[in-house]
Design a protein around this motif. Structure first.
Motif, PDB file in Angstrom:
ATOM      1  N   VAL A  16      19.084  -7.484  87.463  1.00  0.00           N
ATOM      2  CA  VAL A  16      20.121  -8.526  87.674  1.00  0.00           C
ATOM      3  C   VAL A  16      20.732  -8.492  89.053  1.00  0.00           C
ATOM      4  CG1 VAL A  16      22.260  -9.488  86.913  1.00  0.00           C
ATOM      5  CG2 VAL A  16      20.889  -8.203  85.266  1.00  0.00           C
ATOM      6  N   SER A  17      20.385  -9.516  89.808  1.00  0.00           N
ATOM      7  CA  SER A  17      20.550  -9.343  91.094  1.00  0.00           C
ATOM      8  C   SER A  17      20.727 -10.785  91.751  1.00  0.00           C
ATOM      9  CB  SER A  17      19.724  -8.659  92.109  1.00  0.00           C
ATOM     10  OG  SER A  17      19.996  -8.714  93.566  1.00  0.00           O
ATOM     11  N   SER A  18      21.664 -11.113  92.566  1.00  0.00           N
ATOM     12  CA  SER A  18      21.861 -12.363  93.383  1.00  0.00           C
ATOM     13  C   SER A  18      21.123 -12.511  94.565  1.00  0.00           C
ATOM     14  CB  SER A  18      23.440 -12.633  93.889  1.00  0.00           C
ATOM     15  OG  SER A  18      24.073 -11.732  94.498  1.00  0.00           O
ATOM     16  N   GLU A  52      23.458 -14.997  83.788  1.00  0.00           N
ATOM     17  CA  GLU A  52      22.507 -15.556  83.130  1.00  0.00           C
ATOM     18  C   GLU A  52      21.984 -14.577  81.810  1.00  0.00           C
ATOM     19  OE1 GLU A  52      19.939 -18.021  86.709  1.00  0.00           O
ATOM     20  OE2 GLU A  52      19.186 -16.200  85.893  1.00  0.00           O
ATOM     21  N   GLN A  71      19.704 -13.712  87.528  1.00  0.00           N
ATOM     22  CA  GLN A  71      20.848 -13.730  88.340  1.00  0.00           C
ATOM     23  C   GLN A  71      22.064 -13.365  87.610  1.00  0.00           C
ATOM     24  OE1 GLN A  71      21.499 -17.488  90.629  1.00  0.00           O
ATOM     25  NE2 GLN A  71      19.833 -16.739  92.237  1.00  0.00           N
ATOM     26  N   SER A 104      13.725 -10.612  86.047  1.00  0.00           N
ATOM     27  CA  SER A 104      14.829 -10.609  87.289  1.00  0.00           C
ATOM     28  C   SER A 104      15.481 -11.826  86.919  1.00  0.00           C
ATOM     29  CB  SER A 104      13.978 -10.800  88.616  1.00  0.00           C
ATOM     30  OG  SER A 104      13.370  -9.203  88.976  1.00  0.00           O
TER      31      SER A 104
END
Length: 114
Positions: A112-114, A16, A13, A11
């Motif tokens: 991929v997550s903020s 990256e 952000q 995982s």
């Protein structure tokens, strides 16, 4: 029986990087091609591939961000993923083709997550 094993998912952000690895039980130059596919609900799509001669191919959505490469001595194919986006999220599968046969790994999750 050919065995492929992926690693390197995780995982991250947006923006990256990750590097996926696909280890093969066989000499990777025995295969006509090897590639990485991304599975999301409803589809499994080709992301990148490399043929026995070294020619590479990429999905339009990952061109200039992802790079597929290989190390014959280690029997490993890599997928370097830079500038990751939320749309890159999915389970990534390694694939190897020889003649009419295709082999798959068990997959590695990339989120991929903020």
């Amino acid at each position: 029986q050919v065995q492929l094993e992926e690693s390197g998912g995780g995982s991250v952000q947006p923006g990256e990087s990750l590097r996926l690895s696909c280890g093969s039980s066989e000499n990777i130059f025995n295969f006509n091609s090897m590639g990485w596919y991304r599975q999301v609900p409803g589809s499994r799509d080709l992301v990148a591939s490399i043929n026995v001669g070294g020619r590479t191919s990429y999905a339009d959505s990952v061109k200039d961000r992802f790079t597929i490469s290989r190390d014959g001595a280690k029997k490993v194919v890599y997928l370097q993923m830079n500038s990751l986006k939320p749309d890159d999220t999915g389970v990534y599968y390694c694939n190897a083709k020889i003649l009419r046969r295709a082999y798959w790994g068990q997959g590695t999750q990339v989120t991929v997550s903020s």
